[in-house]
Structure formats: structure tokens, C-alpha cells
Design an enzyme around this catalytic site. Structure first.
Site, PDB file in Angstrom:
ATOM      1  N   ASP A 336      -4.709  -4.262   4.722  1.00  0.00           N
ATOM      2  CA  ASP A 336      -5.920  -3.518   4.374  1.00  0.00           C
ATOM      3  C   ASP A 336      -6.633  -4.127   3.182  1.00  0.00           C
ATOM      4  O   ASP A 336      -7.746  -3.763   2.867  1.00  0.00           O
ATOM      5  CB  ASP A 336      -5.593  -2.046   4.082  1.00  0.00           C
ATOM      6  CG  ASP A 336      -4.689  -1.877   2.874  1.00  0.00           C
ATOM      7  OD1 ASP A 336      -3.998  -2.853   2.525  1.00  0.00           O
ATOM      8  OD2 ASP A 336      -4.676  -0.788   2.290  1.00  0.00           O
ATOM      9  N   LYS A 337      -5.999  -5.037   2.453  1.00  0.00           N
ATOM     10  CA  LYS A 337      -6.660  -5.705   1.349  1.00  0.00           C
ATOM     11  C   LYS A 337      -5.825  -6.897   0.934  1.00  0.00           C
ATOM     12  O   LYS A 337      -4.718  -7.090   1.406  1.00  0.00           O
ATOM     13  CB  LYS A 337      -6.879  -4.766   0.164  1.00  0.00           C
ATOM     14  CG  LYS A 337      -5.633  -4.014  -0.242  1.00  0.00           C
ATOM     15  CD  LYS A 337      -5.840  -3.169  -1.446  1.00  0.00           C
ATOM     16  CE  LYS A 337      -6.952  -2.228  -1.449  1.00  0.00           C
ATOM     17  NZ  LYS A 337      -7.342  -1.429  -0.389  1.00  0.00           N
TER      18      LYS A 337
END
Length: 478
Positions: A336-337
Site C-alpha cells: 500500500d506504500k
């Protein structure tokens, strides 16, 4: 004493309920539980600790390293080689098998220790209200309904529904991957709000970076969010890697082929050429042993061990050797990041000044890196970054880390790149800590020469509204 049976069902979504509704559901009040109530709930819900998954003992882990078709073939080859009197060859085969088993046991043990470290994330002690008095109790003694007091630097001991929050911010990177502390409040959220948006909750294992708060325990042990993650890890299905499947397939066919050829040679020489069976049998066995590639596991084990050591130098522990091959076969990793998901670090990359932008090199919190172009008014920015700061940098075993807010740590690292001794000689006289209401932090410092300065940092729109002039290449200007 409250009816304990009513607590069999804890609030499903306490973040979506008003604080007073959670208090009623848990049959508690702001003065806290009595000792008798706490003892009864502890007996009902159990201690506030994560359950430890059943582990295989050292002997079982060692024996499981031999659960491979090719290892079976090698052990059989070693036995036959001993029978033929070739003790040196048998010793080499057994050494390869034992080396593979020992390396596998060591790596699996290290990985299980690392995975078990999640159980140490719960706070060892907690400040609670019991019977109207503030007490410090062991983290394991917390029960649903306890009122927990939070202060800066505390580790949240259980999942809490916040009842009070004064400038409270929590570091939730371990659950959400967000490197910036999250401001907390007491307002209820949406029932389907994701974990990072549940601002009325404080989750077990997270760290209080600033402010104070008070909350009621809504979940303990395995029922907490960190406990749920531990449960997911315990239920991970063991899958065979491509290398293990290929080696297993190869070993089965190779073993079958060797036995088939040996049987055909024995039958041909016995019934067609009428050779002596005893002498012929030992010859066929020798040929079968020679056909087994006993060097293959050694080469594979050494190659994988080199890969494991390379991963260990990058702080990645591999549980089983064949997993190295699976990692090498990965072509896409979805997260997600980037960076903060695993490192929880921030770095100043660019500084914008009236004369232009400056690019800051370097990674992490190490105060090392070139700034392009150098000069300008970077010194004034670095001084403000170093003085208007409550964090501290430290270096352990060559790795730089931060005690405090990650953003303030990034500012300290930047200050160290511009002025290594920026804060030397300055004494803090007073400070206004950062608060979500005014969105800035201010410090009053006296320098070694007696000069007194105020430095401010905060939200851009808030700080700019406080400014009258700006300092640029031409001096002060409005």
C-alpha cells in the site's frame, strides 16, 4: 457486582459507538472497576497476552529436515556405500545431509523467534483507575472495562475506546504503515471505517507520541487488532516452493529410473549371461550408488545458504532455505506504500527557499548527505529545525534511529547535514508544544552570545499567517 454474563459479547465496533454507550455496554464508569470486578473479569476473559502458537521441539524440527525424497535416496545410498566398504564416500554423503539439516534447523529457529517477537508488543505495565484510585498494574492484568490513563511515551496496553483526549497523538505504523503520528479524539466514527480512520480508538501496541488521554478497554489479548494479526500468522498455510516441488519430482523419477535400470541389469546378467548373483549384486549396487547425484543437495544447500546470509545482512530472516528460490522468482510485489510500510522513516528531500530549491541527499535518519546547491539561507532553516524540536537521534551499531516523532527526527537529520552542531550553545527557556488546535510549535532559546530567539514550526498556512516579512537574497522584504 455487575452481571458478568452480560459481558460475553464485547462491543463489535466500539469506534462507532459514543463513549458513554461503550461504558454502559461494558458496565463500567469513569472511576474504574473495583478489584473484585477486575478479578472476576480476568477469570472470565483471561490474561491480556497473545496466545503462543504450538511449536515443534528442536528434535522434531531436526527430524523434519530429512522429510525429502532425495534425502531418503541419499541416506539409502550412504547405507549401501557403507555396506560396500566405501566409508569415505559414505561420510561425505552423510556430512551433506547433516549440514543441510543443521542449517535448516538454525534458520527455522531464528525465524520463529522473530515471528514470536510480536507477542512482546504488549505493554508490560499500565496506569489504570481501580475503585476511584490511580494504580499501576501489570499489562496482563487488564480486563475489558478497565479505565486506562495514557501519557506521552506510553505504549497502549490494550484496545481502548477513548473517553478523553488532550492533544493526543499515537504512532500506529505497526498497524497502518503511516509514519506520521495520528491525532486522536473521542468522536464516534463510521462502522465500516478502516483501521487508520478510527480516531476514537487507541490500539494495543501503538505508542503515545504526545498529549494525554483516558480510555476504556474494549478488547484484550487475542481479541485486539495486534492479536488478530498474530492469529493470521499462526494460520498461514505452508506451501511448497517451486524449487522444492521440482526437486521432489526430480528425485522421484531419478530414484525410479535408477532402480529400474539396476533391476534390468541384474536380471539380464543373471538370466542371460548366467553370472554369479552375489558378485553381480554388489556390482549393480555400486553402479546405482554412483548414479545418485549426491553432490546436487550439497550444491543446492550451499547456494541457498549463501542467499540466506545475503538476506540476513539486509535484516531479512528466511525461515526455510528453499524460500530463497521463491523470493527470487517473485516478479511483482504489491504493497500500500513504499518505505514507511516497513521502515517507518521520513527524510527531508527538498528545501524550498526564496532563492530556489535545494535537493537534500541521504536516506533515513543519518545526518550524512550532500545538499545541492549549497549555501543560501540553509543555516537559518537548519537552526530552527534543530532547536524547535523534541526528538533525539541515536546511532546503534551503525544504524541511525530516532526517539520521538519521525518528522522531527527527519528535521534533526537535515539540520545535521547543514550544521552538525546546530544546537550547541543554545539553552531552551520556554516552549509552546505542538497542539492540533493551534497547529504550531514555538521555542524560546538563548544562545551562547546572549541572543534570544523564538523559532516556530507548524502547518504552512498557520505559520505564514504569523509572518510579516520574508528573508531572501535581497534581505528582508514584505
Amino acid at each position: 457486582m455487575p452481571d458478568m454474563a452480560a459481558l460475553d459479547t464485547l462491543p463489535d465496533a466500539p469506534h462507532a459507538l459514543p463513549a458513554d454507550a461503550v461504558l454502559r455496554h461494558l458496565q463500567a464508569d469513569a472511576m474504574g472497576l473495583t478489584e473484585a470486578e477486575a478479578a472476576a473479569r480476568l477469570a472470565q476473559f483471561g490474561p491480556n497476552r497473545l496466545p503462543e502458537a504450538a511449536r515443534r521441539g528442536p528434535l522434531m524440527r531436526f527430524l523434519m529436515q530429512f522429510n525429502n525424497v532425495l534425502i531418503y535416496v541419499l541416506l539409502g545410498a550412504a547405507a549401501l556405500t557403507i555396506g560396500l566398504g566405501h566409508l569415505v564416500d559414505a561420510g561425505v554423503i552423510l556430512a551433506v545431509v547433516l549440514a543441510n539439516a543443521v542449517i535448516g534447523v538454525v534458520q527455522e529457529g531464528r525465524a520463529e523467534q522473530a515471528m514470536g517477537a510480536i507477542r512482546q508488543m504488549l505493554a508490560p505495565h499500565a496506569a489504570v483507575m481501580r475503585g476511584g484510585r490511580r494504580l499501576t498494574v501489570a499489562g496482563e492484568a487488564l480486563v475489558p472495562g478497565d479505565i486506562v490513563l495514557l501519557e506521552a511515551g506510553d505504549k497502549v496496553p490494550a484496545d481502548l475506546r477513548l473517553l478523553e483526549a488532550r492533544g493526543l497523538a499515537l504512532q500506529e505504523a505497526m498497524l497502518t504503515g503511516e509514519s506520521v503520528p495520528v491525532d486522536k479524539g473521542i468522536a464516534a466514527g463510521a462502522p465500516d471505517a478502516p483501521l487508520g480512520d478510527r480516531h476514537g480508538m487507541a490500539f494495543s501496541g501503538t505508542l503515545v507520541t504526545k498529549g494525554t488521554g483516558r480510555g476504556i478497554v474494549t478488547a484484550t489479548g487475542a481479541a485486539t487488532e495486534i492479536g488478530r494479526i498474530g492469529g493470521l500468522l499462526a494460520g498461514v498455510e505452508t506451501l511448497a516452493t517451486p524449487l522444492v516441488r521440482q526437486m521432489d519430482h526430480f528425485a522421484r523419477w531419478l530414484s525410479l529410473l535408477i532402480l529400474l535400470i539396476a533391476g534390468l541389469l541384474l536380471a539380464f546378467a543373471t538370466f542371460v549371461q548366467h553370472r554369479d548373483f552375489a558378485e553381480l549384486f554388489m556390482t549393480v549396487v555400486g553402479m546405482a550408488v554412483a548414479a545418485i547425484p549426491e553432490g546436487l543437495p550439497a550444491v543446492m544447500t550451499i547456494t541457498l545458504a549463501i542467499g540466506v546470509q545475503g538476506m540476513a545482512r539486509r535484516h531479512a530472516i528466511v525461515r526455510r532455505l528453499p524460500a530463497i528460490e521463491a523470493i527470487g522468482a517473485v516478479s511483482v510485489i504489491c504493497t500500500d506504500k513504499t518505505g514507511t510500510l516497513t521502515r517507518n522513516e521520513m527524510t527531508v528531500a527538498t528545501v524550498a527557499l526564496p532563492e530556489g530549491r535545494h535537493v537534500v541527499a541521504g536516506e533515513g535518519y543519518a545526518p550524512d548527505g550532500a545538499i545541492t546547491p549549497p549555501g543560501g539561507h540553509l543555516g537559518g532553516i537548519a537552526l530552527a529545525a534543530a532547536l524547535c524540536n523534541d526528538a533525539e537521534l541515536h546511532c546503534k551499531a551503525g544504524i541511525w534511529g530516532v526517539e520521538g516523532d519521525p518528522m522531527e527526527g527527519a528535521l534533526l537529520a537535515f539540520a545535521g547535514k547543514v550544521l552538525p552542531e546546530a544546537a550547541a550553545g543554545w539553552q531552551r527557556l520556554d516552549a509552546i508544544p505542538f497542539d492540533a488546535r493551534h497547529r504550531f510549535m514555538a521555542v524560546l532559546n538563548r544562545g551562547a552570545d546572549g541572543a534570544v530567539l523564538v523559532h516556530v514550526k507548524g502547518a504552512p498556512e498557520r505559520v505564514l499567517n504569523m509572518c510579516r516579512d520574508q528573508w531572501g537574497p535581497g534581505g528582508r522584504s514584505r
